[in-house]
Design a protein around this motif. Structure first.
Motif, PDB file in Angstrom:
ATOM      1  N   MET A   1     -27.795  10.501 -34.038  1.00  0.00           N
ATOM      2  CA  MET A   1     -26.655  11.418 -34.001  1.00  0.00           C
ATOM      3  C   MET A   1     -26.360  11.940 -35.393  1.00  0.00           C
ATOM      4  SD  MET A   1     -24.107  12.811 -32.329  1.00  0.00           S
ATOM      5  CE  MET A   1     -24.025  11.905 -30.773  1.00  0.00           C
ATOM      6  N   ASP A   3     -23.958  13.330 -38.060  1.00  0.00           N
ATOM      7  CA  ASP A   3     -22.503  13.247 -38.221  1.00  0.00           C
ATOM      8  C   ASP A   3     -21.942  14.418 -39.007  1.00  0.00           C
ATOM      9  OD1 ASP A   3     -22.983  12.661 -40.808  1.00  0.00           O
ATOM     10  OD2 ASP A   3     -21.853  10.785 -40.842  1.00  0.00           O
ATOM     11  N   GLY A   6     -22.351  16.541 -35.053  1.00  0.00           N
ATOM     12  CA  GLY A   6     -22.226  15.821 -33.799  1.00  0.00           C
ATOM     13  C   GLY A   6     -23.345  16.109 -32.816  1.00  0.00           C
ATOM     14  N   ILE A  64     -13.908  -0.129 -37.785  1.00  0.00           N
ATOM     15  CA  ILE A  64     -14.758   1.057 -37.612  1.00  0.00           C
ATOM     16  C   ILE A  64     -15.533   1.347 -38.890  1.00  0.00           C
ATOM     17  CG2 ILE A  64     -14.666   3.562 -37.242  1.00  0.00           C
ATOM     18  CD1 ILE A  64     -12.182   2.970 -35.416  1.00  0.00           C
ATOM     19  N   PHE A 182     -13.345   6.413 -47.639  1.00  0.00           N
ATOM     20  CA  PHE A 182     -14.689   5.865 -47.773  1.00  0.00           C
ATOM     21  C   PHE A 182     -14.889   5.189 -49.127  1.00  0.00           C
ATOM     22  CE2 PHE A 182     -14.777   8.825 -44.379  1.00  0.00           C
ATOM     23  CZ  PHE A 182     -15.635   8.264 -43.450  1.00  0.00           C
TER      24      PHE A 182
ATOM     25  N   MET B   4     -15.553  12.890 -37.424  1.00  0.00           N
ATOM     26  CA  MET B   4     -16.866  12.798 -36.795  1.00  0.00           C
ATOM     27  C   MET B   4     -17.628  11.571 -37.297  1.00  0.00           C
ATOM     28  SD  MET B   4     -18.943  13.762 -34.526  1.00  0.00           S
ATOM     29  CE  MET B   4     -18.733  15.421 -33.889  1.00  0.00           C
ATOM     30  N   SER B   5     -17.546  11.302 -38.604  1.00  0.00           N
ATOM     31  CA  SER B   5     -18.187  10.102 -39.141  1.00  0.00           C
ATOM     32  C   SER B   5     -17.622   8.852 -38.474  1.00  0.00           C
ATOM     33  CB  SER B   5     -17.956   9.988 -40.647  1.00  0.00           C
ATOM     34  OG  SER B   5     -18.425  11.132 -41.301  1.00  0.00           O
ATOM     35  N   ILE B   8     -18.951   8.483 -34.917  1.00  0.00           N
ATOM     36  CA  ILE B   8     -20.333   7.991 -34.917  1.00  0.00           C
ATOM     37  C   ILE B   8     -20.322   6.469 -35.110  1.00  0.00           C
ATOM     38  CG2 ILE B   8     -22.596   8.129 -36.045  1.00  0.00           C
ATOM     39  CD1 ILE B   8     -21.713  10.769 -34.778  1.00  0.00           C
ATOM     40  N   SER B   9     -19.486   5.988 -36.023  1.00  0.00           N
ATOM     41  CA  SER B   9     -19.394   4.543 -36.249  1.00  0.00           C
ATOM     42  C   SER B   9     -18.843   3.832 -35.017  1.00  0.00           C
ATOM     43  CB  SER B   9     -18.488   4.234 -37.441  1.00  0.00           C
ATOM     44  OG  SER B   9     -19.038   4.739 -38.619  1.00  0.00           O
ATOM     45  N   ILE B  10     -17.844   4.445 -34.393  1.00  0.00           N
ATOM     46  CA  ILE B  10     -17.251   3.850 -33.188  1.00  0.00           C
ATOM     47  C   ILE B  10     -18.319   3.711 -32.107  1.00  0.00           C
ATOM     48  CG2 ILE B  10     -15.681   4.318 -31.259  1.00  0.00           C
ATOM     49  CD1 ILE B  10     -13.832   5.721 -33.389  1.00  0.00           C
ATOM     50  N   ALA B  50     -17.750  15.308 -27.984  1.00  0.00           N
ATOM     51  CA  ALA B  50     -19.022  15.932 -28.367  1.00  0.00           C
ATOM     52  C   ALA B  50     -20.097  14.882 -28.633  1.00  0.00           C
ATOM     53  CB  ALA B  50     -18.812  16.787 -29.618  1.00  0.00           C
ATOM     54  N   ALA B  51     -19.694  13.775 -29.241  1.00  0.00           N
ATOM     55  CA  ALA B  51     -20.679  12.805 -29.733  1.00  0.00           C
ATOM     56  C   ALA B  51     -21.160  11.819 -28.676  1.00  0.00           C
ATOM     57  CB  ALA B  51     -20.080  12.032 -30.910  1.00  0.00           C
ATOM     58  N   ARG B  52     -20.408  11.676 -27.571  1.00  0.00           N
ATOM     59  CA  ARG B  52     -20.765  10.649 -26.587  1.00  0.00           C
ATOM     60  C   ARG B  52     -22.007  11.034 -25.787  1.00  0.00           C
ATOM     61  NH1 ARG B  52     -15.846  11.875 -22.242  1.00  0.00           N
ATOM     62  NH2 ARG B  52     -16.551  13.981 -21.817  1.00  0.00           N
ATOM     63  N   ARG B  53     -22.334  12.332 -25.751  1.00  0.00           N
ATOM     64  CA  ARG B  53     -23.534  12.766 -25.022  1.00  0.00           C
ATOM     65  C   ARG B  53     -24.738  11.971 -25.501  1.00  0.00           C
ATOM     66  NH1 ARG B  53     -24.160  18.740 -26.229  1.00  0.00           N
ATOM     67  NH2 ARG B  53     -22.614  18.319 -27.827  1.00  0.00           N
ATOM     68  N   ASP B  54     -25.604  11.622 -24.583  1.00  0.00           N
ATOM     69  CA  ASP B  54     -26.831  10.879 -24.894  1.00  0.00           C
ATOM     70  C   ASP B  54     -26.560   9.486 -25.445  1.00  0.00           C
ATOM     71  OD1 ASP B  54     -28.262  13.149 -24.119  1.00  0.00           O
ATOM     72  OD2 ASP B  54     -28.138  13.973 -26.149  1.00  0.00           O
ATOM     73  N   THR B  55     -25.348   8.970 -25.219  1.00  0.00           N
ATOM     74  CA  THR B  55     -25.101   7.568 -25.566  1.00  0.00           C
ATOM     75  C   THR B  55     -24.736   6.827 -24.289  1.00  0.00           C
ATOM     76  OG1 THR B  55     -22.690   7.639 -25.869  1.00  0.00           O
ATOM     77  CG2 THR B  55     -24.052   8.373 -27.735  1.00  0.00           C
TER      78      THR B  55
END
Lengths: 276, 113
Positions: A1, A3, A6, A64, A182, B4-5, B8-10, B50-55
């Motif tokens: 993915m 980042d 997305g 997280i 971060f 978004m970062s 992705i980590s979540i 958006a990010a959950r697709r393909d997971t």
């Protein structure tokens, strides 16, 4: 993915370059199209009323940012083991981070060896400016990314190989929001604000001022021409962070730079690096 | 947009835990977000969609529990609510607060099949 956007491509849009090199050290063309056809509808075709007889709860309780924080702790140990004082410079775009660095490198050339990691979305411009001073520099281009993270710093240090007992300046992407979250493994965050911005910025972006150790108020040579109350700015920043230290300076004229250099020397002595 | 970062980590954390539990799919990801963490919950939801697709969470939802800010007054020492980082103590109305709650960013649990 990825980042940055997305999409389902790997996150390889970040590049690491030294000035004078044509191609990134790790190139990536990020060729996947961003113009997806939007053929999917947003009508939630999945139903929430399906039978969850098999479903179960899994307890997680995991931070997280754990992965970033672990890498940051690794970086911090790496710096400490080499007596390297690493500083994370954060600000809005245009506050004068690079100018402060240029002047600092020139003035301290004989006494405090510095190397620099430059973070920007695009271009080698800042790295070229630092390279012109003679200091070792590596440019990290984050693509569409809004901040540097601990993994980028780890990889940048692999490339840059900062010398033990020196100071490593990490100039973050110009952004007062995202970099606050971060941890890079730095010894301290230095937030830079210039008097051409609003003196209420600490109230508008409290997260960054709460996370910082030192605040440089730059471009004070322009104070006669702008409506900026330095005392009010400091008071506002102290409201979110009573421990915040301040240095008022002007990178172009050199005014006030001595206090910043003294802070650097004190920090360097505290981190076990050589003092002059 | 650091959300978004974070998303992705979540998803990385959720998928790793779901695989460890031999799950087939993730129905729900429960997270805790401190009110003072500097994160926009709407942006998290937008990015998650958006990010959950393909997971494993392709059809899963993100449920955000907001943890209210709390701090200890630097003036009178009382613990109290902190609606923002520079909030004043509600007891004495003089001191700012040393925040001890409200910066959380944590995956608390999953619901899986």
């Amino acid at each position: 993915m990825c980042d940055t956007c997305g999409c389902s491509q790997p996150a390889e849009a970040v590049t690491f370059r030294r000035p004078g090199t044509e191609t990134p050290a790790h190139s990536h063309d990020h060729a996947h199209p961003h113009d997806h056809d939007h053929g999917h509808d947003h009508q939630h075709e999945h139903h929430h009323d399906h039978d969850h007889s098999q479903s179960r709860e899994v307890k997680v309780a995991q931070d997280i940012l754990q992965q970033n924080d672990l890498l940051a702790a690794h970086n911090r140990g790496w710096f400490a083991g080499r007596g390297i004082l690493a500083l994370n410079l954060v600000s809005s775009p245009g506050s004068g981070k690079t100018s402060v660095l240029e002047r600092t490198i020139s003035d301290l050339r004989e006494t405090v060896p510095l190397s620099v990691i430059e973070g920007d979305q695009q271009t080698l411009r800042d790295a070229d400016r630092i390279a012109a001073t003679g200091a070792p520099v590596l440019q990290v281009n984050t693509g569409k990314g809004c901040h540097l993270d601990a993994a980028m710093i780890q990889r940048a240090c692999d490339e840059l190989k900062p010398v033990p007992d020196t100071v490593l300046m990490i100039e973050n992407v110009g952004n007062l929001v995202c970099p606050a979250l971060f941890d890079l493994g730095e010894a301290a965050k230095v937030v830079i604000i210039s008097v051409t911005e609003g003196d209420d910025k600490p109230l508008k972006y409290p997260t960054m001022f709460a996370a910082a150790d030192l605040c440089l108020i730059n471009k004070i040579d322009l104070l006669p021409h702008v409506n900026f109350d330095v005392d009010a700015c400091e008071a506002a920043a102290r409201q979110v962070n009573p421990k915040l230290e301040f240095v008022r300076l002007a990178a172009t004229t050199g005014e006030g730079m001595d206090r910043w250099y003294q802070w650097l020397r004190d920090r360097r002595a505290a981190s076990g690096g050589e003092t002059d | 947009m650091h959300e978004m970062s974070l998303v992705i980590s979540i998803l990385d954390i959720a998928e790793a835990q779901a695989r460890e539990a031999n799950a087939q799919a993730i129905n729900r990801v429960n997270i805790e977000v401190g009110a003072l963490a500097g994160v926009e919950n709407e942006a998290l939801q937008f990015c998650f969609a958006a990010a959950r697709r393909d997971t494993m969470a392709a059809a899963g939802e993100l449920v955000i529990e907001v943890i209210a800010g709390r701090g200890t007054c630097r003036h009178c020492g009382q613990d109290g609510p902190a609606s923002e980082l520079m909030a004043l103590c509600v007891a004495c109305d003089e001191g700012t607060l040393e925040i001890f709650q409200g910066r959380e960013l944590r995956v608390s649990s999953l619901n899986v099949d």
